[in-house]
Design a protein around this motif. Structure first.
Motif, PDB file in Angstrom:
ATOM      1  N   PHE A 208      23.702  83.957 -24.054  1.00 59.07           N
ATOM      2  CA  PHE A 208      24.456  85.448 -24.259  1.00 59.07           C
ATOM      3  C   PHE A 208      24.593  85.444 -26.012  1.00 59.07           C
ATOM      4  O   PHE A 208      24.475  84.547 -26.571  1.00 59.07           O
ATOM      5  CB  PHE A 208      25.916  85.040 -23.854  1.00 59.07           C
TER       6      PHE A 208
ATOM      7  N   ILE B 265      32.822  85.675 -24.039  1.00 59.25           N
ATOM      8  CA  ILE B 265      32.084  86.808 -23.116  1.00 59.25           C
ATOM      9  C   ILE B 265      33.064  87.487 -22.323  1.00 59.25           C
ATOM     10  O   ILE B 265      34.215  86.674 -21.989  1.00 59.25           O
ATOM     11  CB  ILE B 265      30.654  86.298 -22.270  1.00 59.25           C
TER      12      ILE B 265
ATOM     13  N   ILE C  12      24.212  93.135 -12.126  1.00 60.80           N
ATOM     14  CA  ILE C  12      24.235  92.979 -13.619  1.00 60.80           C
ATOM     15  C   ILE C  12      24.205  94.210 -14.286  1.00 60.80           C
ATOM     16  O   ILE C  12      24.822  94.200 -15.307  1.00 60.80           O
ATOM     17  CB  ILE C  12      23.028  91.812 -13.855  1.00 60.80           C
ATOM     18  N   VAL C  13      23.063  94.813 -14.116  1.00 61.44           N
ATOM     19  CA  VAL C  13      22.954  96.009 -14.773  1.00 61.44           C
ATOM     20  C   VAL C  13      24.231  97.023 -14.776  1.00 61.44           C
ATOM     21  O   VAL C  13      24.485  97.317 -15.853  1.00 61.44           O
ATOM     22  CB  VAL C  13      21.786  97.104 -14.359  1.00 61.44           C
TER      23      VAL C  13
ATOM     24  N   ALA D 116      27.359  95.711 -14.486  1.00 58.22           N
ATOM     25  CA  ALA D 116      28.505  95.122 -15.172  1.00 58.22           C
ATOM     26  C   ALA D 116      28.055  95.521 -16.737  1.00 58.22           C
ATOM     27  O   ALA D 116      29.084  95.840 -17.592  1.00 58.22           O
ATOM     28  CB  ALA D 116      28.156  93.864 -15.019  1.00 58.22           C
ATOM     29  N   HIS D 117      26.775  95.516 -17.211  1.00 61.72           N
ATOM     30  CA  HIS D 117      26.290  95.758 -18.490  1.00 61.72           C
ATOM     31  C   HIS D 117      26.752  97.187 -19.101  1.00 61.72           C
ATOM     32  O   HIS D 117      27.258  97.516 -20.083  1.00 61.72           O
ATOM     33  CB  HIS D 117      24.754  95.403 -18.836  1.00 61.72           C
ATOM     34  N   LYS D 118      26.455  98.176 -17.899  1.00 61.32           N
ATOM     35  CA  LYS D 118      26.686  99.673 -18.306  1.00 61.32           C
ATOM     36  C   LYS D 118      28.360  99.620 -18.435  1.00 61.32           C
ATOM     37  O   LYS D 118      28.871 100.720 -19.245  1.00 61.32           O
ATOM     38  CB  LYS D 118      26.463 100.396 -17.073  1.00 61.32           C
ATOM     39  N   GLN D 119      29.150  98.752 -17.803  1.00 61.33           N
ATOM     40  CA  GLN D 119      30.598  98.838 -17.972  1.00 61.33           C
ATOM     41  C   GLN D 119      31.142  98.152 -18.949  1.00 61.33           C
ATOM     42  O   GLN D 119      32.267  97.843 -19.238  1.00 61.33           O
ATOM     43  CB  GLN D 119      31.464  98.482 -16.732  1.00 61.33           C
ATOM     44  N   GLY D 120      30.064  97.490 -19.856  1.00 62.43           N
ATOM     45  CA  GLY D 120      30.710  96.802 -20.921  1.00 62.43           C
ATOM     46  C   GLY D 120      31.032  95.438 -20.830  1.00 62.43           C
ATOM     47  O   GLY D 120      31.513  94.557 -21.699  1.00 62.43           O
TER      48      GLY D 120
ATOM     49  N   ASN E 257      29.669  91.212 -19.781  1.00 61.19           N
ATOM     50  CA  ASN E 257      28.432  90.620 -19.968  1.00 61.19           C
ATOM     51  C   ASN E 257      27.873  90.062 -18.595  1.00 61.19           C
ATOM     52  O   ASN E 257      26.728  89.822 -18.438  1.00 61.19           O
ATOM     53  CB  ASN E 257      28.820  89.352 -20.801  1.00 61.19           C
ATOM     54  N   GLU E 258      28.931  89.800 -17.527  1.00 62.25           N
ATOM     55  CA  GLU E 258      28.313  89.069 -16.378  1.00 62.25           C
ATOM     56  C   GLU E 258      29.512  89.563 -15.280  1.00 62.25           C
ATOM     57  O   GLU E 258      30.575  89.921 -15.692  1.00 62.25           O
ATOM     58  CB  GLU E 258      28.376  87.570 -16.503  1.00 62.25           C
ATOM     59  N   ASN E 259      29.195  88.948 -13.754  1.00 63.65           N
ATOM     60  CA  ASN E 259      30.043  89.329 -12.778  1.00 63.65           C
ATOM     61  C   ASN E 259      30.634  88.112 -12.511  1.00 63.65           C
ATOM     62  O   ASN E 259      29.977  87.081 -12.414  1.00 63.65           O
ATOM     63  CB  ASN E 259      29.246  89.888 -11.509  1.00 63.65           C
TER      64      ASN E 259
END
Ligand code: PLP
Ligand code: COI
Length: 338
Positions: free
Chosen positions: A157, A164, A195-196, A198-202, A204-206
């Motif tokens: 990370f 995170i 994962i993509v 989650a990143h779009k929503q700001g 780091n991970e699920n």
């Protein structure tokens, strides 16, 4: 001569090293295996891995220690877990002794890429296997390739010890039911969209919940989870649909035997998460990454720290101390390679 690389700025990416190990399985047996300088793989257009994702992998690291040795952490456990995965995926097991020997060969052949002690980087090793011959009906391949490549890596990370953030996704745990405990290509392909997203929503991970009841905490896309209660008990979710992390098993041992803490592996309902004092992700790549925030729809749980929590820090210092030779390791945990 250790390579001239800016080790401290390395992220978690692929950097080509000199040698990788390759062994082929044909007519029911593994060949003797060899080191190769070729980082490419050429195979049949209808290979089992390409059509039905018959592939699995492991992740482990080599470290340079305080006294200048190069070591690997519990490679026998990676070998065993890969064997378990292969059995479940109808792939031939690469024998444990040969796995460890291949790890040793790859690390020795790439010694100049093992980051210096204290640089914060390490040499990540990626053993993997895939079906190579043509299959078109849904059935296992008969020919396979086993490889191990090495690549120097920094933190998984970005941002060092900055905690995170996780979110509980609407998506089910990425693994098809019953395969969560194996480390296979298909499991991870199914986790790419979450994962993509989650990143779009700001985030780091699920933080995945169990797919059956969606009430208990499982793990994240690339790491297991530990929690610390207000009275300093280390808690980790018990589940047979998560990957049995070697880092987590080691941390639970460290908590009990080095730090004198209570360590519990038990079901963790999501409703309990707000009551914990600390939370962190654990894994070979993640090491121990503190979690600052978990969001589940409109509920936001904040662990309220700017860096690692107190117990997480102690666990981190002890585990990395063992891995890098500053603290005496339990019998059999460290394999000296050079
Ligand atoms: N869970 C998942 C899904 C992983 O990909 C990993 C990484 O290997 C882990 C857990 C942690 O396992 P380990 O500590 O053996 O690296
Ligand atoms: C590891 O920690 O080795 C992993 O496999 C995690 C990851 C990069 C998927």
């Amino acid at each position: 001569m250790v390579k001239d690389i800016d080790w401290s700025s390395l992220g978690f990416g692929y950097l080509k090293t000199d040698y990788r190990y390759v062994s082929n399985f044909k007519d029911g047996k593994w060949d003797e295996g060899t080191l190769s300088t070729d980082e490419t793989v050429t195979m049949h257009e209808s290979a089992g891995v390409l059509q039905y994702a018959q592939t699995c992998f492991e992740g482990m690291k080599a470290y340079r220690t305080a006294d200048g040795k190069v070591v690997c952490f519990r490679p026998d456990l990676n070998a065993q877990r890969m064997a378990d995965t292969c059995e479940r995926l109808e792939m031939p097991v690469f024998p444990i002794v040969r796995f460890i020997d291949a790890v040793e060969k790859v690390v020795k052949a790439n010694l100049d890429f093992v980051p210096p002690y204290g640089s914060g980087a390490s040499l990540y090793l990626r053993p993997y296997m895939f079906g190579t011959n043509a299959v078109i009906g849904v059935k296992p391949a008969e020919e396979f390739q086993f490889r191990i490549f090495a690549t120097p890596v920094g933190p998984y990370f970005k941002g060092g010890v900055k905690p995170i953030s996780l979110r509980v996704p609407d998506f089910d745990r990425a693994a098809p039911r019953g395969t969560g405990h194996i480390k296979a290509g298909l499991n991870y392909a199914m986790s790419l969209h979450p994962i993509v997203d989650a990143h779009k929503q700001g985030f780091n991970e699920n933080m995945y919940l169990d797919s059956k009841t969606r009430t208990n905490v499982e793990e994240t896309g690339g790491a297991n989870i530990i929690f610390v209660t207000k009275d300093n008990t280390v808690v980790t979710p018990k589940s047979d649909t998560i990957l049995p992390s070697i880092t987590r098993r080691s941390l639970m041992y460290v908590a009990e035997h080095y730090l004198g803490l209570k360590a519990e592996e038990r079901e963790v309902p999501f409703t309990e998460v707000k009551d914990f004092k600390e939370c962190a992700l654990c894994g070979t790549a993640a090491v121990l990454s503190p979690v600052g925030k978990v969001v589940n729809k409109d509920q936001e749980i904040v662990f309220g720290m700017d860096a690692m929590g107190e117990v997480t820090q102690k666990l981190y210092d002890t585990l990395t101390g063992i891995q890098m030779g500053r603290i005496e390791a339990p019998e059999g945990w460290i394999k000296v390679i050079a």
